[in-house]
Design an enzyme around this catalytic site. Sequence first.
Site, PDB file in Angstrom:
ATOM      1  CB  THR A 198      -0.650   0.086   1.367  1.00 35.64           C
ATOM      2  OG1 THR A 198      -2.020   1.316   1.211  1.00 35.64           O
ATOM      3  CG2 THR A 198      -0.046  -0.114   2.498  1.00 35.64           C
ATOM      4  CG  ASP A 199      -1.558   5.033  -1.172  1.00 31.45           C
ATOM      5  OD1 ASP A 199      -1.284   4.075   0.164  1.00 31.45           O
ATOM      6  OD2 ASP A 199      -1.663   6.063  -1.548  1.00 31.45           O
ATOM      7  CD  GLU A 200      -3.512   3.381   4.127  1.00 24.30           C
ATOM      8  OE1 GLU A 200      -3.139   3.046   5.142  1.00 24.30           O
ATOM      9  OE2 GLU A 200      -4.479   3.824   3.805  1.00 24.30           O
ATOM     10  CE1 TYR A 235      -2.836  -3.153   5.426  1.00 22.81           C
ATOM     11  CE2 TYR A 235      -3.932  -0.221   5.432  1.00 22.81           C
ATOM     12  CZ  TYR A 235      -3.524  -1.693   4.734  1.00 22.81           C
ATOM     13  OH  TYR A 235      -3.020  -2.162   3.221  1.00 22.81           O
ATOM     14  CE  LYS A 265      -0.218  -4.444   2.540  1.00 22.37           C
ATOM     15  NZ  LYS A 265      -0.320  -5.937   2.047  1.00 22.37           N
TER      16      LYS A 265
HETATM   17  P1  NAD Z   1      -9.879  -6.809   1.801  1.00 21.28           P
HETATM   18  O1  NAD Z   1      -9.599  -6.816   3.636  1.00 21.28           O
HETATM   19  O2  NAD Z   1     -11.230  -7.324   1.723  1.00 21.28           O
HETATM   20  O3  NAD Z   1      -9.199  -9.044   1.651  1.00 21.28           O
HETATM   21  C1  NAD Z   1      -8.715  -9.551   2.518  1.00 21.28           C
HETATM   22  C2  NAD Z   1      -8.417 -11.134   2.279  1.00 21.28           C
HETATM   23  O4  NAD Z   1      -7.404 -11.960   3.134  1.00 21.28           O
HETATM   24  C3  NAD Z   1      -9.767 -11.567   2.728  1.00 21.28           C
HETATM   25  O5  NAD Z   1     -10.368 -12.383   1.977  1.00 21.28           O
HETATM   26  C4  NAD Z   1      -9.549 -11.753   3.922  1.00 21.28           C
HETATM   27  O6  NAD Z   1     -10.385 -13.208   4.853  1.00 21.28           O
HETATM   28  C5  NAD Z   1      -7.705 -12.630   3.314  1.00 21.28           C
HETATM   29  N1  NAD Z   1      -7.191 -13.847   5.345  1.00 21.28           N
HETATM   30  C6  NAD Z   1      -7.041 -12.286   5.880  1.00 21.28           C
HETATM   31  N2  NAD Z   1      -6.197 -12.482   6.541  1.00 21.28           N
HETATM   32  C7  NAD Z   1      -5.023 -13.898   6.794  1.00 21.28           C
HETATM   33  C8  NAD Z   1      -4.948 -14.958   6.600  1.00 21.28           C
HETATM   34  N3  NAD Z   1      -3.867 -15.119   7.357  1.00 21.28           N
HETATM   35  N4  NAD Z   1      -4.248 -16.167   5.748  1.00 21.28           N
HETATM   36  C9  NAD Z   1      -4.752 -16.111   4.116  1.00 21.28           C
HETATM   37  N5  NAD Z   1      -6.525 -15.309   4.044  1.00 21.28           N
HETATM   38  C10 NAD Z   1      -6.562 -14.076   4.981  1.00 21.28           C
HETATM   39  O7  NAD Z   1      -8.315  -6.515   1.883  1.00 21.28           O
HETATM   40  P2  NAD Z   1      -8.386  -5.434   0.514  1.00 21.28           P
HETATM   41  O8  NAD Z   1      -8.924  -4.398   0.340  1.00 21.28           O
HETATM   42  O9  NAD Z   1      -8.884  -6.679  -0.839  1.00 21.28           O
HETATM   43  O10 NAD Z   1      -6.522  -5.630   0.301  1.00 21.28           O
HETATM   44  C11 NAD Z   1      -5.963  -7.057  -0.586  1.00 21.28           C
HETATM   45  C12 NAD Z   1      -4.124  -6.282  -0.537  1.00 21.28           C
HETATM   46  O11 NAD Z   1      -4.517  -5.506  -0.924  1.00 21.28           O
HETATM   47  C13 NAD Z   1      -3.736  -6.434   1.649  1.00 21.28           C
HETATM   48  O12 NAD Z   1      -2.606  -6.884   1.410  1.00 21.28           O
HETATM   49  C14 NAD Z   1      -4.327  -4.562   1.153  1.00 21.28           C
HETATM   50  O13 NAD Z   1      -3.248  -3.953   1.982  1.00 21.28           O
HETATM   51  C15 NAD Z   1      -3.609  -4.246  -0.261  1.00 21.28           C
HETATM   52  N6  NAD Z   1      -3.996  -2.825  -0.931  1.00 21.28           N
HETATM   53  C16 NAD Z   1      -5.659  -2.643  -0.753  1.00 21.28           C
HETATM   54  C17 NAD Z   1      -5.790  -1.559  -1.159  1.00 21.28           C
HETATM   55  C18 NAD Z   1      -7.195  -1.094  -1.316  1.00 21.28           C
HETATM   56  O14 NAD Z   1      -7.564   0.105  -1.312  1.00 21.28           O
HETATM   57  N7  NAD Z   1      -8.199  -1.805  -0.735  1.00 21.28           N
HETATM   58  C19 NAD Z   1      -4.768  -0.429  -1.714  1.00 21.28           C
HETATM   59  C20 NAD Z   1      -3.015  -0.929  -1.758  1.00 21.28           C
HETATM   60  C21 NAD Z   1      -3.310  -2.091  -1.094  1.00 21.28           C
HETATM   61  O1  DAU Z   2      -4.341   3.874   0.251  1.00 26.44           O
HETATM   62  C1  DAU Z   2      -4.004   2.954   0.368  1.00 26.44           C
HETATM   63  C2  DAU Z   2      -4.773   2.219   1.301  1.00 26.44           C
HETATM   64  O2  DAU Z   2      -6.514   2.358   1.219  1.00 26.44           O
HETATM   65  C3  DAU Z   2      -5.123   0.833   1.132  1.00 26.44           C
HETATM   66  O3  DAU Z   2      -3.869   0.395   2.238  1.00 26.44           O
HETATM   67  C4  DAU Z   2      -6.202   0.173   2.482  1.00 26.44           C
HETATM   68  O4  DAU Z   2      -6.238  -1.269   2.512  1.00 26.44           O
HETATM   69  C5  DAU Z   2      -7.788   0.912   2.187  1.00 26.44           C
HETATM   70  O5  DAU Z   2      -8.567   0.605   3.501  1.00 26.44           O
HETATM   71  C6  DAU Z   2      -7.392   2.152   2.260  1.00 26.44           C
HETATM   72  O6  DAU Z   2      -7.116   3.333   3.284  1.00 26.44           O
HETATM   73  P1  DAU Z   2      -8.177   3.886   4.025  1.00 26.44           P
HETATM   74  O7  DAU Z   2      -7.963   4.581   4.909  1.00 26.44           O
HETATM   75  O8  DAU Z   2      -7.714   4.981   3.053  1.00 26.44           O
HETATM   76  O9  DAU Z   2      -9.345   3.977   3.137  1.00 26.44           O
HETATM   77  P2  DAU Z   2     -10.879   4.176   3.782  1.00 26.44           P
HETATM   78  O10 DAU Z   2     -12.174   3.565   2.825  1.00 26.44           O
HETATM   79  O11 DAU Z   2     -11.149   3.447   5.365  1.00 26.44           O
HETATM   80  O12 DAU Z   2     -10.419   5.699   4.208  1.00 26.44           O
HETATM   81  C7  DAU Z   2     -11.146   6.597   3.337  1.00 26.44           C
HETATM   82  C8  DAU Z   2     -11.216   7.978   3.164  1.00 26.44           C
HETATM   83  O13 DAU Z   2     -12.263   8.495   4.020  1.00 26.44           O
HETATM   84  C9  DAU Z   2     -10.227   8.505   4.396  1.00 26.44           C
HETATM   85  O14 DAU Z   2      -9.417   9.426   4.675  1.00 26.44           O
HETATM   86  C10 DAU Z   2     -10.725   7.393   6.245  1.00 26.44           C
HETATM   87  C11 DAU Z   2     -11.999   8.374   5.488  1.00 26.44           C
HETATM   88  N1  DAU Z   2     -13.098   8.056   5.598  1.00 26.44           N
HETATM   89  C12 DAU Z   2     -13.598   6.600   5.691  1.00 26.44           C
HETATM   90  C13 DAU Z   2     -14.449   6.699   6.344  1.00 26.44           C
HETATM   91  C14 DAU Z   2     -14.927   4.392   6.631  1.00 26.44           C
HETATM   92  C15 DAU Z   2     -14.951   8.851   6.230  1.00 26.44           C
HETATM   93  O15 DAU Z   2     -14.209   9.677   6.192  1.00 26.44           O
HETATM   94  N2  DAU Z   2     -15.654   7.451   6.850  1.00 26.44           N
HETATM   95  C16 DAU Z   2     -16.026   6.490   7.221  1.00 26.44           C
HETATM   96  O16 DAU Z   2     -16.673   6.017   7.488  1.00 26.44           O
END
Ligand code: NAD
Ligand code: DAU
Length: 354
Positions: A132-134, A158, A162
Amino acid sequence: MILVTGGAGFIGANFVLDWLAGSDEPILNLDKLTYAGNMDSLAALKGDARHVFVHGDIGDSELTSALFAEHRPRAVVNFAAESHVDRSIHGPEDFIQTNVMGTMRLLQSAHAYWQALDEEAKPSFRFLHVSTDEVYGSLGPSDPAFTEDKKYEPNSPYSASKAASDHLVRAWLHTFGLPVLTTNCSNNYGPLHFPEKLIPLMIVNALTGKRLPVYGDGQRVRDWLYVKDHCSAIRRVLEAGVVGETYNVGGWNEKPNLFIVNTVCSLLDELQPRPDGKSYAEQISFVPDRPGHDRRYAIDASKIERELGWRPTETFETGIRKTVQWYLANPDWVSKVQSGAYRQWLETNYQARA
Ligand code: NAD
Ligand code: DAU
Protein backbone atom coordinates in the site's frame (compact mmCIF):
# COMPACT_ATOMS: atom_id res chain seq x y z
CA MET A 1 -0.57 -22.44 -11.80
CA ILE A 2 -0.19 -19.45 -9.54
CA LEU A 3 -0.90 -19.24 -5.81
CA VAL A 4 -3.05 -16.27 -4.82
CA THR A 5 -3.55 -15.53 -1.12
CA GLY A 6 -6.53 -13.50 0.11
CA GLY A 7 -8.36 -14.21 -3.12
CA ALA A 8 -11.79 -14.03 -1.47
CA GLY A 9 -11.28 -10.41 -0.43
CA PHE A 10 -12.03 -7.26 -2.41
CA ILE A 11 -8.96 -6.92 -4.63
CA GLY A 12 -8.05 -10.62 -4.52
CA ALA A 13 -11.47 -11.72 -5.82
CA ASN A 14 -11.37 -9.12 -8.60
CA PHE A 15 -7.88 -10.36 -9.47
CA VAL A 16 -8.93 -14.05 -9.57
CA LEU A 17 -12.01 -13.29 -11.70
CA ASP A 18 -10.06 -11.11 -14.14
CA TRP A 19 -7.16 -13.58 -14.36
CA LEU A 20 -9.42 -16.50 -15.25
CA ALA A 21 -11.38 -14.35 -17.70
CA GLY A 22 -8.18 -13.74 -19.63
CA SER A 23 -6.14 -16.93 -19.15
CA ASP A 24 -6.52 -20.66 -18.64
CA GLU A 25 -3.68 -20.84 -16.16
CA PRO A 26 -5.25 -22.17 -12.95
CA ILE A 27 -5.27 -20.37 -9.62
CA LEU A 28 -4.77 -21.92 -6.20
CA ASN A 29 -6.62 -19.52 -3.90
CA LEU A 30 -5.67 -19.64 -0.20
CA ASP A 31 -7.93 -17.57 2.06
CA LYS A 32 -8.68 -17.65 5.77
CA LEU A 33 -12.21 -16.30 5.16
CA THR A 34 -12.08 -13.65 7.85
CA TYR A 35 -15.02 -11.24 8.00
CA ALA A 36 -13.56 -9.69 4.80
CA GLY A 37 -13.36 -12.93 2.82
CA ASN A 38 -16.48 -13.79 0.88
CA MET A 39 -17.10 -16.87 -1.25
CA ASP A 40 -20.12 -15.14 -2.83
CA SER A 41 -17.66 -12.88 -4.62
CA LEU A 42 -16.31 -15.99 -6.38
CA ALA A 43 -19.70 -17.57 -7.13
CA ALA A 44 -19.15 -17.24 -10.89
CA LEU A 45 -16.29 -19.76 -10.58
CA LYS A 46 -18.36 -22.54 -9.00
CA GLY A 47 -17.51 -25.78 -10.80
CA ASP A 48 -14.60 -24.18 -12.69
CA ALA A 49 -11.66 -26.60 -12.39
CA ARG A 50 -9.21 -23.75 -12.99
CA HIS A 51 -10.03 -22.32 -9.54
CA VAL A 52 -8.85 -24.40 -6.59
CA PHE A 53 -9.96 -22.87 -3.30
CA VAL A 54 -8.30 -23.74 0.01
CA HIS A 55 -9.65 -22.40 3.30
CA GLY A 56 -6.59 -21.66 5.42
CA ASP A 57 -4.13 -19.22 6.92
CA ILE A 58 -0.95 -17.89 5.28
CA GLY A 59 0.62 -18.24 8.75
CA ASP A 60 0.04 -22.01 8.78
CA SER A 61 3.47 -23.19 7.60
CA GLU A 62 2.51 -26.86 7.48
CA LEU A 63 -0.42 -26.08 5.20
CA THR A 64 1.45 -23.74 2.87
CA SER A 65 4.41 -26.15 2.57
CA ALA A 66 2.01 -28.93 1.62
CA LEU A 67 0.27 -26.68 -0.92
CA PHE A 68 3.58 -25.71 -2.54
CA ALA A 69 4.61 -29.38 -2.73
CA GLU A 70 1.31 -30.55 -4.19
CA HIS A 71 0.49 -27.74 -6.64
CA ARG A 72 3.98 -26.49 -7.57
CA PRO A 73 2.98 -22.88 -8.41
CA ARG A 74 5.24 -20.79 -10.63
CA ALA A 75 4.38 -17.63 -8.65
CA VAL A 76 2.73 -16.31 -5.49
CA VAL A 77 0.61 -13.15 -5.38
CA ASN A 78 0.17 -12.21 -1.73
CA PHE A 79 -3.00 -10.19 -1.11
CA ALA A 80 -3.86 -11.76 2.27
CA ALA A 81 -3.93 -9.12 4.98
CA GLU A 82 -5.97 -7.31 7.55
CA SER A 83 -6.68 -4.17 5.57
CA HIS A 84 -8.89 -1.68 7.44
CA VAL A 85 -7.18 1.23 9.22
CA ASP A 86 -10.05 1.84 11.66
CA ARG A 87 -10.05 -1.82 12.74
CA SER A 88 -6.29 -1.60 13.32
CA ILE A 89 -6.94 1.25 15.75
CA HIS A 90 -9.53 -0.79 17.68
CA GLY A 91 -7.51 -4.03 17.63
CA PRO A 92 -4.00 -4.14 16.18
CA GLU A 93 -3.13 -7.74 17.13
CA ASP A 94 -4.70 -9.45 14.12
CA PHE A 95 -2.75 -7.03 11.90
CA ILE A 96 0.57 -8.08 13.37
CA GLN A 97 -0.43 -11.73 13.27
CA THR A 98 -1.40 -11.83 9.59
CA ASN A 99 0.46 -8.95 7.99
CA VAL A 100 3.78 -9.50 9.77
CA MET A 101 3.91 -13.08 11.11
CA GLY A 102 1.77 -14.49 8.31
CA THR A 103 3.83 -12.85 5.57
CA MET A 104 7.05 -14.04 7.22
CA ARG A 105 5.82 -17.64 7.40
CA LEU A 106 4.61 -17.55 3.80
CA LEU A 107 8.02 -16.25 2.74
CA GLN A 108 9.67 -19.13 4.60
CA SER A 109 7.49 -21.75 2.89
CA ALA A 110 7.94 -20.11 -0.51
CA HIS A 111 11.69 -19.97 -0.01
CA ALA A 112 11.97 -23.65 0.99
CA TYR A 113 9.96 -24.62 -2.10
CA TRP A 114 11.91 -22.29 -4.40
CA GLN A 115 15.26 -23.55 -3.14
CA ALA A 116 14.38 -27.10 -4.14
CA LEU A 117 13.27 -26.14 -7.67
CA ASP A 118 15.51 -27.24 -10.52
CA GLU A 119 17.93 -24.73 -12.03
CA GLU A 120 15.59 -24.04 -14.95
CA ALA A 121 12.49 -23.26 -12.86
CA LYS A 122 14.27 -21.28 -10.13
CA PRO A 123 14.96 -18.00 -11.97
CA SER A 124 11.41 -17.64 -13.28
CA PHE A 125 9.67 -18.11 -9.89
CA ARG A 126 8.16 -14.91 -8.44
CA PHE A 127 6.80 -13.85 -5.05
CA LEU A 128 4.73 -10.71 -5.64
CA HIS A 129 3.75 -8.86 -2.48
CA VAL A 130 0.77 -6.52 -2.75
CA SER A 131 1.27 -3.49 -0.55
CA THR A 132 0.00 0.00 0.00
CA ASP A 133 0.95 3.66 -0.38
CA GLU A 134 0.16 4.14 3.33
CA VAL A 135 3.63 2.86 4.25
CA TYR A 136 5.05 6.17 2.98
CA GLY A 137 3.14 8.24 5.55
CA SER A 138 1.27 11.49 5.08
CA LEU A 139 1.87 14.33 2.58
CA GLY A 140 1.34 18.05 3.04
CA PRO A 141 -0.85 19.85 0.48
CA SER A 142 2.02 20.79 -1.84
CA ASP A 143 4.48 17.93 -1.25
CA PRO A 144 5.44 15.89 -4.32
CA ALA A 145 3.63 12.58 -4.79
CA PHE A 146 5.21 9.38 -3.39
CA THR A 147 7.95 7.89 -5.53
CA GLU A 148 9.40 4.42 -4.90
CA ASP A 149 12.35 5.85 -2.97
CA LYS A 150 10.21 7.84 -0.52
CA LYS A 151 11.20 7.07 3.08
CA TYR A 152 8.80 4.75 4.95
CA GLU A 153 6.86 6.69 7.64
CA PRO A 154 3.80 4.60 8.56
CA ASN A 155 1.39 6.23 11.00
CA SER A 156 -1.31 3.64 11.77
CA PRO A 157 -1.02 0.12 13.17
CA TYR A 158 -2.23 -1.09 9.75
CA SER A 159 0.39 0.81 7.75
CA ALA A 160 3.11 -0.09 10.27
CA SER A 161 2.26 -3.78 9.84
CA LYS A 162 2.30 -3.45 6.03
CA ALA A 163 5.63 -1.60 6.21
CA ALA A 164 7.04 -4.46 8.29
CA SER A 165 5.81 -6.97 5.70
CA ASP A 166 7.42 -4.98 2.86
CA HIS A 167 10.73 -5.00 4.75
CA LEU A 168 10.48 -8.76 5.29
CA VAL A 169 9.88 -9.31 1.58
CA ARG A 170 12.94 -7.21 0.79
CA ALA A 171 14.99 -9.17 3.35
CA TRP A 172 14.00 -12.50 1.79
CA LEU A 173 15.54 -11.33 -1.50
CA HIS A 174 18.70 -9.85 -0.06
CA THR A 175 19.38 -12.54 2.53
CA PHE A 176 17.92 -15.66 0.90
CA GLY A 177 17.76 -14.81 -2.81
CA LEU A 178 13.98 -15.32 -3.19
CA PRO A 179 12.88 -13.55 -6.43
CA VAL A 180 10.43 -10.98 -5.02
CA LEU A 181 8.47 -8.03 -6.39
CA THR A 182 6.49 -5.45 -4.40
CA THR A 183 3.68 -3.16 -5.51
CA ASN A 184 2.55 -0.15 -3.44
CA CYS A 185 -0.89 0.95 -4.52
CA SER A 186 -3.23 3.80 -3.65
CA ASN A 187 -6.92 3.54 -2.60
CA ASN A 188 -8.90 1.08 -4.68
CA TYR A 189 -12.63 1.19 -5.34
CA GLY A 190 -15.02 -0.88 -7.44
CA PRO A 191 -17.21 -4.00 -7.31
CA LEU A 192 -17.01 -6.44 -4.36
CA HIS A 193 -15.66 -3.80 -1.94
CA PHE A 194 -16.61 -4.59 1.66
CA PRO A 195 -18.87 -1.79 2.98
CA GLU A 196 -16.62 -0.81 5.87
CA LYS A 197 -14.47 1.30 3.49
CA LEU A 198 -15.46 4.83 2.47
CA ILE A 199 -17.08 4.40 -0.96
CA PRO A 200 -19.14 1.22 -0.43
CA LEU A 201 -20.11 2.36 3.09
CA MET A 202 -21.49 5.61 1.66
CA ILE A 203 -23.45 3.78 -1.05
CA VAL A 204 -24.94 1.25 1.37
CA ASN A 205 -25.71 3.84 4.08
CA ALA A 206 -27.27 6.21 1.57
CA LEU A 207 -29.60 3.54 0.20
CA THR A 208 -30.70 2.44 3.68
CA GLY A 209 -31.45 5.99 4.85
CA LYS A 210 -28.52 6.15 7.28
CA ARG A 211 -26.21 9.09 7.84
CA LEU A 212 -23.04 9.36 5.74
CA PRO A 213 -20.25 9.73 8.34
CA VAL A 214 -17.47 11.98 7.02
CA TYR A 215 -14.46 12.07 9.33
CA GLY A 216 -13.24 15.53 10.42
CA ASP A 217 -13.70 18.24 7.80
CA GLY A 218 -13.78 15.82 4.84
CA GLN A 219 -10.70 17.49 3.35
CA ARG A 220 -8.32 14.53 3.67
CA VAL A 221 -7.09 13.53 0.22
CA ARG A 222 -6.73 10.04 -1.26
CA ASP A 223 -5.61 8.92 -4.74
CA TRP A 224 -8.32 6.63 -6.12
CA LEU A 225 -7.79 3.75 -8.55
CA TYR A 226 -10.45 1.49 -10.07
CA VAL A 227 -9.77 -2.03 -8.79
CA LYS A 228 -9.60 -3.62 -12.27
CA ASP A 229 -6.75 -1.24 -13.10
CA HIS A 230 -4.90 -2.38 -9.98
CA CYS A 231 -5.38 -5.99 -11.11
CA SER A 232 -3.96 -5.24 -14.56
CA ALA A 233 -0.96 -3.51 -12.95
CA ILE A 234 -0.25 -6.59 -10.83
CA ARG A 235 -0.48 -8.86 -13.88
CA ARG A 236 1.95 -6.59 -15.70
CA VAL A 237 4.44 -6.51 -12.79
CA LEU A 238 4.24 -10.29 -12.47
CA GLU A 239 4.93 -10.64 -16.17
CA ALA A 240 7.68 -8.09 -16.66
CA GLY A 241 8.73 -6.57 -13.32
CA VAL A 242 12.41 -6.68 -12.44
CA VAL A 243 13.20 -8.89 -9.43
CA GLY A 244 13.79 -6.86 -6.28
CA GLU A 245 12.08 -3.74 -7.63
CA THR A 246 9.07 -2.02 -6.13
CA TYR A 247 6.41 -0.38 -8.29
CA ASN A 248 4.02 2.34 -7.20
CA VAL A 249 0.53 1.96 -8.64
CA GLY A 250 -1.99 4.81 -8.64
CA GLY A 251 -4.77 6.50 -10.52
CA TRP A 252 -3.38 10.03 -10.92
CA ASN A 253 -6.62 10.94 -9.26
CA GLU A 254 -6.35 12.83 -5.97
CA LYS A 255 -9.66 13.83 -4.42
CA PRO A 256 -10.80 15.08 -1.00
CA ASN A 257 -13.16 12.70 0.82
CA LEU A 258 -16.05 15.16 0.74
CA PHE A 259 -15.81 15.36 -3.05
CA ILE A 260 -15.99 11.54 -3.20
CA VAL A 261 -19.06 11.41 -0.97
CA ASN A 262 -20.81 14.17 -2.93
CA THR A 263 -20.05 12.35 -6.20
CA VAL A 264 -21.58 9.13 -4.85
CA CYS A 265 -24.65 11.10 -3.73
CA SER A 266 -25.09 12.77 -7.16
CA LEU A 267 -24.85 9.43 -8.95
CA LEU A 268 -27.41 7.88 -6.62
CA ASP A 269 -29.67 10.95 -7.08
CA GLU A 270 -29.54 10.23 -10.81
CA LEU A 271 -29.71 6.42 -10.81
CA GLN A 272 -31.98 5.71 -7.81
CA PRO A 273 -33.54 8.97 -6.53
CA ARG A 274 -34.74 9.16 -2.94
CA PRO A 275 -38.52 8.65 -2.67
CA ASP A 276 -38.87 12.14 -1.12
CA GLY A 277 -37.04 13.76 -4.07
CA LYS A 278 -34.31 15.20 -1.86
CA SER A 279 -30.60 14.60 -2.45
CA TYR A 280 -28.73 11.84 -0.65
CA ALA A 281 -26.23 14.59 0.25
CA GLU A 282 -28.70 15.60 2.98
CA GLN A 283 -27.58 12.47 4.85
CA ILE A 284 -23.95 13.70 5.11
CA SER A 285 -22.88 14.06 8.73
CA PHE A 286 -19.47 15.32 9.90
CA VAL A 287 -18.21 13.08 12.71
CA PRO A 288 -15.08 13.07 14.93
CA ASP A 289 -11.91 12.34 13.02
CA ARG A 290 -9.89 9.12 12.80
CA PRO A 291 -6.99 9.30 15.29
CA GLY A 292 -3.70 9.92 13.47
CA HIS A 293 -5.62 10.47 10.22
CA ASP A 294 -3.12 10.87 7.35
CA ARG A 295 -3.75 14.14 5.51
CA ARG A 296 -2.93 13.23 1.96
CA TYR A 297 -1.71 10.31 -0.15
CA ALA A 298 -0.62 10.74 -3.77
CA ILE A 299 1.16 8.21 -5.94
CA ASP A 300 3.68 9.06 -8.61
CA ALA A 301 3.06 6.11 -10.94
CA SER A 302 5.53 7.18 -13.62
CA LYS A 303 7.99 4.31 -13.00
CA ILE A 304 5.50 1.55 -13.83
CA GLU A 305 4.37 3.52 -16.89
CA ARG A 306 7.92 4.21 -18.11
CA GLU A 307 9.38 0.77 -17.43
CA LEU A 308 6.41 -1.56 -17.89
CA GLY A 309 4.03 0.49 -20.05
CA TRP A 310 1.13 0.33 -17.56
CA ARG A 311 -1.42 3.12 -17.14
CA PRO A 312 -4.93 3.03 -15.67
CA THR A 313 -7.72 2.76 -18.22
CA GLU A 314 -10.61 4.11 -16.13
CA THR A 315 -11.05 7.75 -15.23
CA PHE A 316 -12.64 8.46 -11.86
CA GLU A 317 -15.85 9.48 -13.65
CA THR A 318 -16.20 6.17 -15.51
CA GLY A 319 -15.00 4.04 -12.60
CA ILE A 320 -17.24 5.54 -9.93
CA ARG A 321 -20.31 5.28 -12.19
CA LYS A 322 -19.58 1.57 -12.81
CA THR A 323 -19.12 1.09 -9.07
CA VAL A 324 -22.41 2.69 -8.06
CA GLN A 325 -24.19 0.76 -10.83
CA TRP A 326 -22.64 -2.49 -9.56
CA TYR A 327 -23.95 -1.94 -6.01
CA LEU A 328 -27.42 -1.09 -7.34
CA ALA A 329 -27.41 -4.26 -9.47
CA ASN A 330 -26.21 -6.55 -6.66
CA PRO A 331 -28.47 -6.06 -3.62
CA ASP A 332 -28.13 -9.75 -2.65
CA TRP A 333 -24.33 -9.54 -2.35
CA VAL A 334 -24.74 -6.37 -0.28
CA SER A 335 -27.37 -7.75 2.08
CA LYS A 336 -25.43 -10.98 2.67
CA VAL A 337 -22.28 -9.14 3.80
CA GLN A 338 -24.29 -7.11 6.31
CA SER A 339 -24.17 -9.91 8.87
CA GLY A 340 -24.33 -9.57 12.66
CA ALA A 341 -20.57 -9.15 12.79
CA TYR A 342 -20.80 -6.28 10.30
CA ARG A 343 -23.47 -4.53 12.34
CA GLN A 344 -21.35 -4.98 15.46
CA TRP A 345 -18.41 -3.28 13.71
CA LEU A 346 -20.61 -0.32 12.74
CA GLU A 347 -21.56 0.06 16.39
CA THR A 348 -17.95 -0.17 17.55
CA ASN A 349 -16.66 2.39 15.08
CA TYR A 350 -19.54 4.82 14.72
CA GLN A 351 -21.51 4.87 17.97
CA ALA A 352 -18.75 6.79 19.77
CA ARG A 353 -18.85 9.26 16.88
CA ALA A 354 -22.60 9.85 17.17
P1 NAD B 1 -9.69 -7.28 2.12
O1 NAD B 1 -9.68 -7.00 3.59
O2 NAD B 1 -10.91 -7.00 1.34
O3 NAD B 1 -9.34 -8.83 1.88
C1 NAD B 1 -8.32 -9.49 2.57
C2 NAD B 1 -8.49 -10.99 2.30
O4 NAD B 1 -7.43 -11.67 2.97
C3 NAD B 1 -9.80 -11.57 2.85
O5 NAD B 1 -10.37 -12.44 1.90
C4 NAD B 1 -9.37 -12.33 4.09
O6 NAD B 1 -10.20 -13.43 4.39
C5 NAD B 1 -7.97 -12.77 3.69
N1 NAD B 1 -7.10 -13.03 4.85
C6 NAD B 1 -6.93 -12.26 5.95
N2 NAD B 1 -6.06 -12.83 6.79
C7 NAD B 1 -5.64 -13.98 6.19
C8 NAD B 1 -4.72 -14.99 6.55
N3 NAD B 1 -4.05 -14.94 7.70
N4 NAD B 1 -4.51 -16.01 5.70
C9 NAD B 1 -5.20 -16.09 4.52
N5 NAD B 1 -6.10 -15.16 4.14
C10 NAD B 1 -6.31 -14.12 4.97
O7 NAD B 1 -8.43 -6.52 1.55
P2 NAD B 1 -8.23 -5.82 0.12
O8 NAD B 1 -8.76 -4.44 0.18
O9 NAD B 1 -8.69 -6.75 -0.93
O10 NAD B 1 -6.64 -5.72 0.09
C11 NAD B 1 -5.84 -6.79 -0.42
C12 NAD B 1 -4.38 -6.43 -0.28
O11 NAD B 1 -4.12 -5.22 -0.99
C13 NAD B 1 -3.95 -6.15 1.17
O12 NAD B 1 -2.67 -6.67 1.34
C14 NAD B 1 -3.92 -4.64 1.27
O13 NAD B 1 -2.98 -4.21 2.22
C15 NAD B 1 -3.52 -4.25 -0.13
N6 NAD B 1 -3.99 -2.94 -0.61
C16 NAD B 1 -5.31 -2.61 -0.51
C17 NAD B 1 -5.76 -1.39 -1.03
C18 NAD B 1 -7.20 -0.96 -0.97
O14 NAD B 1 -7.51 0.18 -1.30
N7 NAD B 1 -8.13 -1.84 -0.59
C19 NAD B 1 -4.83 -0.52 -1.63
C20 NAD B 1 -3.47 -0.90 -1.69
C21 NAD B 1 -3.07 -2.12 -1.19
O1 DAU C 1 -4.16 3.96 0.42
C1 DAU C 1 -4.37 2.57 0.33
C2 DAU C 1 -5.23 2.11 1.47
O2 DAU C 1 -6.55 2.57 1.21
C3 DAU C 1 -5.21 0.61 1.68
O3 DAU C 1 -3.92 0.21 2.03
C4 DAU C 1 -6.21 0.20 2.78
O4 DAU C 1 -6.25 -1.21 2.88
C5 DAU C 1 -7.57 0.73 2.40
O5 DAU C 1 -8.50 0.43 3.42
C6 DAU C 1 -7.52 2.23 2.16
O6 DAU C 1 -7.24 2.93 3.41
P1 DAU C 1 -8.01 4.28 3.81
O7 DAU C 1 -7.94 4.44 5.26
O8 DAU C 1 -7.56 5.42 2.97
O9 DAU C 1 -9.49 3.87 3.30
P2 DAU C 1 -10.94 4.10 3.96
O10 DAU C 1 -11.94 3.70 2.92
O11 DAU C 1 -11.06 3.48 5.29
O12 DAU C 1 -10.99 5.68 4.12
C7 DAU C 1 -10.81 6.54 3.03
C8 DAU C 1 -10.88 7.96 3.55
O13 DAU C 1 -12.23 8.23 3.98
C9 DAU C 1 -9.99 8.20 4.76
O14 DAU C 1 -9.45 9.53 4.69
C10 DAU C 1 -10.95 8.10 5.95
C11 DAU C 1 -12.27 8.58 5.37
N1 DAU C 1 -13.49 7.95 5.95
C12 DAU C 1 -13.54 6.59 6.03
C13 DAU C 1 -14.63 5.95 6.57
C14 DAU C 1 -14.69 4.45 6.68
C15 DAU C 1 -14.55 8.74 6.38
O15 DAU C 1 -14.51 9.98 6.26
N2 DAU C 1 -15.65 8.11 6.89
C16 DAU C 1 -15.73 6.75 7.04
O16 DAU C 1 -16.76 6.26 7.57
